[in-house]
Write a protein that holds these residues in place. Structure first.
Motif, PDB file in Angstrom:
ATOM      1  N   GLU A  42       0.823  -1.211   0.000  1.00 28.75           N
ATOM      2  CA  GLU A  42       0.000   0.000   0.000  1.00 28.75           C
ATOM      3  C   GLU A  42       0.855   1.259   0.000  1.00 28.75           C
ATOM      4  O   GLU A  42       0.499   2.250  -0.645  1.00 28.75           O
ATOM      5  CB  GLU A  42      -0.924  -0.033   1.218  1.00 28.75           C
ATOM      6  N   GLY A 101       1.472   2.287  -3.381  1.00 33.64           N
ATOM      7  CA  GLY A 101       0.310   2.553  -4.216  1.00 33.64           C
ATOM      8  C   GLY A 101      -0.320   1.339  -4.853  1.00 33.64           C
ATOM      9  O   GLY A 101      -1.070   1.476  -5.829  1.00 33.64           O
ATOM     10  N   PRO A 124      -2.912  -1.837  -4.530  1.00 33.70           N
ATOM     11  CA  PRO A 124      -4.000  -2.396  -3.724  1.00 33.70           C
ATOM     12  C   PRO A 124      -3.587  -3.722  -3.104  1.00 33.70           C
ATOM     13  O   PRO A 124      -2.891  -4.526  -3.731  1.00 33.70           O
ATOM     14  CB  PRO A 124      -5.132  -2.590  -4.748  1.00 33.70           C
ATOM     15  N   LYS A 170      -9.051  -0.834  -5.145  1.00 31.83           N
ATOM     16  CA  LYS A 170      -8.524  -0.192  -6.357  1.00 31.83           C
ATOM     17  C   LYS A 170      -8.829   1.301  -6.388  1.00 31.83           C
ATOM     18  O   LYS A 170      -7.938   2.125  -6.620  1.00 31.83           O
ATOM     19  CB  LYS A 170      -9.125  -0.869  -7.587  1.00 31.83           C
ATOM     20  N   ASP A 172     -10.352   3.395  -3.939  1.00 33.40           N
ATOM     21  CA  ASP A 172     -10.136   4.195  -2.736  1.00 33.40           C
ATOM     22  C   ASP A 172      -8.713   4.091  -2.207  1.00 33.40           C
ATOM     23  O   ASP A 172      -8.385   4.706  -1.184  1.00 33.40           O
ATOM     24  CB  ASP A 172     -11.095   3.755  -1.626  1.00 33.40           C
ATOM     25  N   LYS A 173      -7.886   3.268  -2.880  1.00 36.16           N
ATOM     26  CA  LYS A 173      -6.506   3.062  -2.425  1.00 36.16           C
ATOM     27  C   LYS A 173      -6.486   2.583  -0.975  1.00 36.16           C
ATOM     28  O   LYS A 173      -5.720   3.068  -0.137  1.00 36.16           O
ATOM     29  CB  LYS A 173      -5.674   4.336  -2.577  1.00 36.16           C
ATOM     30  N   CYS A 174      -7.359   1.633  -0.671  1.00 34.52           N
ATOM     31  CA  CYS A 174      -7.479   1.114   0.691  1.00 34.52           C
ATOM     32  C   CYS A 174      -6.989  -0.319   0.715  1.00 34.52           C
ATOM     33  O   CYS A 174      -7.310  -1.117  -0.169  1.00 34.52           O
ATOM     34  CB  CYS A 174      -8.934   1.168   1.135  1.00 34.52           C
ATOM     35  N   CYS A 175      -6.179  -0.657   1.707  1.00 30.14           N
ATOM     36  CA  CYS A 175      -5.814  -2.065   1.877  1.00 30.14           C
ATOM     37  C   CYS A 175      -6.634  -2.634   3.030  1.00 30.14           C
ATOM     38  O   CYS A 175      -6.955  -1.934   3.997  1.00 30.14           O
ATOM     39  CB  CYS A 175      -4.320  -2.250   2.097  1.00 30.14           C
TER      40      CYS A 175
END
Length: 263
Positions: A126, A129, A131, A166, A168-171
């Motif tokens: 993350e 960048g 996912p 993908k 929201d760029k959230c892991c």
């Protein structure tokens, strides 16, 4: 390792790692799931069990890499090392679409999250960048782990979380309950609980030369209360617990839960 073509590919390329080691049974299950999600799957996992490594990287030792098959490698370092090595060595300007870490033997919830190498791997992805999703299977007895919840529902969980990962760029940190897979119907948004660690514990011993050593452990409070939306509470009511590791993103759909089985 030969490819199994994905019948309904979600992404082009997935990178898989874990913290239980390259021979762990959970890794094989995750590879089987990934082969249904991606056109191309890479496995880059620690040579040995590196549980508790967190997001640590090897600064004082070189990394050694051993090939186990096509796009299948073991690395002498930590889970985070595996992700960083793979990105530097093989992916260059075309990183994987998704990093999956696991499937861990045992839940990564509460205060175990900060120490988890499974979680550390997705945080490393993350940061760059990419996912990423960590997956863990709870158990009652380590000698008799029932992997069927994640085996049957892991693919649906990943597909459901993919848009958020993908866009929201959230892991995500995903934990599957220790119960019959047939008892599970939903995945719920879960906050990370405070955990049960009361204090650190040292278990002393002596080696064959009479030199002292200590095993580090914890005293735990088994009666601590947790909020209804916490990861512990979700698992107790036999739901799949999905916790964002960055930001405050909610579950796709109604914002609190999503069905994993068709009705």
């Amino acid at each position: 390792m030969s490819d199994q073509a994905a019948a309904d590919p979600m992404v082009r390329r997935i990178l898989i790692t874990n913290d239980d080691g390259v021979a762990a049974p959970g890794l094989k299950i995750l590879v089987d799931i990934a082969n249904r999600l991606a056109e191309e799957v890479w496995i880059v996992a620690p040579e040995h069990d590196r549980s508790g490594a967190g997001q640590s990287i090897s600064l004082h030792d070189p990394l050694r890499v051993y090939q186990h098959g096509e796009r299948h490698f073991a690395v002498s370092g930590t889970p985070a090392d595996c992700v960083l090595y793979a990105l530097a060595e093989w992916f260059g300007e075309t990183p994987p679409d998704l990093v999956l870490s696991g499937i861990n033997a045992g839940a990564n919830i509460g205060d175990s999250v900060q120490y988890s190498g499974t979680v550390g791997a997705v945080l490393s992805a993350e940061h760059l960048g990419i996912p990423a999703i960590a997956l863990s299977q709870s158990f009652v007895n380590r000698e008799q782990i029932d992997w069927t919840p994640v085996t049957e529902l892991g693919e649906a969980a990943i597909r459901a979380l993919w848009p958020s990962a993908k866009d929201d760029k959230c892991c995500w940190n995903v934990n599957f309950p220790a119960c019959a897979a047939s008892d599970i119907t939903t995945m719920e948004y879960a906050s990370q609980s405070a955990g049960s660690i009361a204090r650190p514990q040292l278990l002393p011993g002596q080696d064959s030369r009479g030199l002292s050593y200590w095993w580090l452990g914890f005293d735990r409070n088994t009666e601590h209360q947790v909020p209804d939306d916490s990861d512990v509470a979700v698992l107790r009511r036999r739901g799949v617990a999905a916790s964002p590791l960055r930001g405050e993103h909610r579950m796709p759909g109604d914002g609190a839960s999503i069905a994993l089985r068709k009705t």
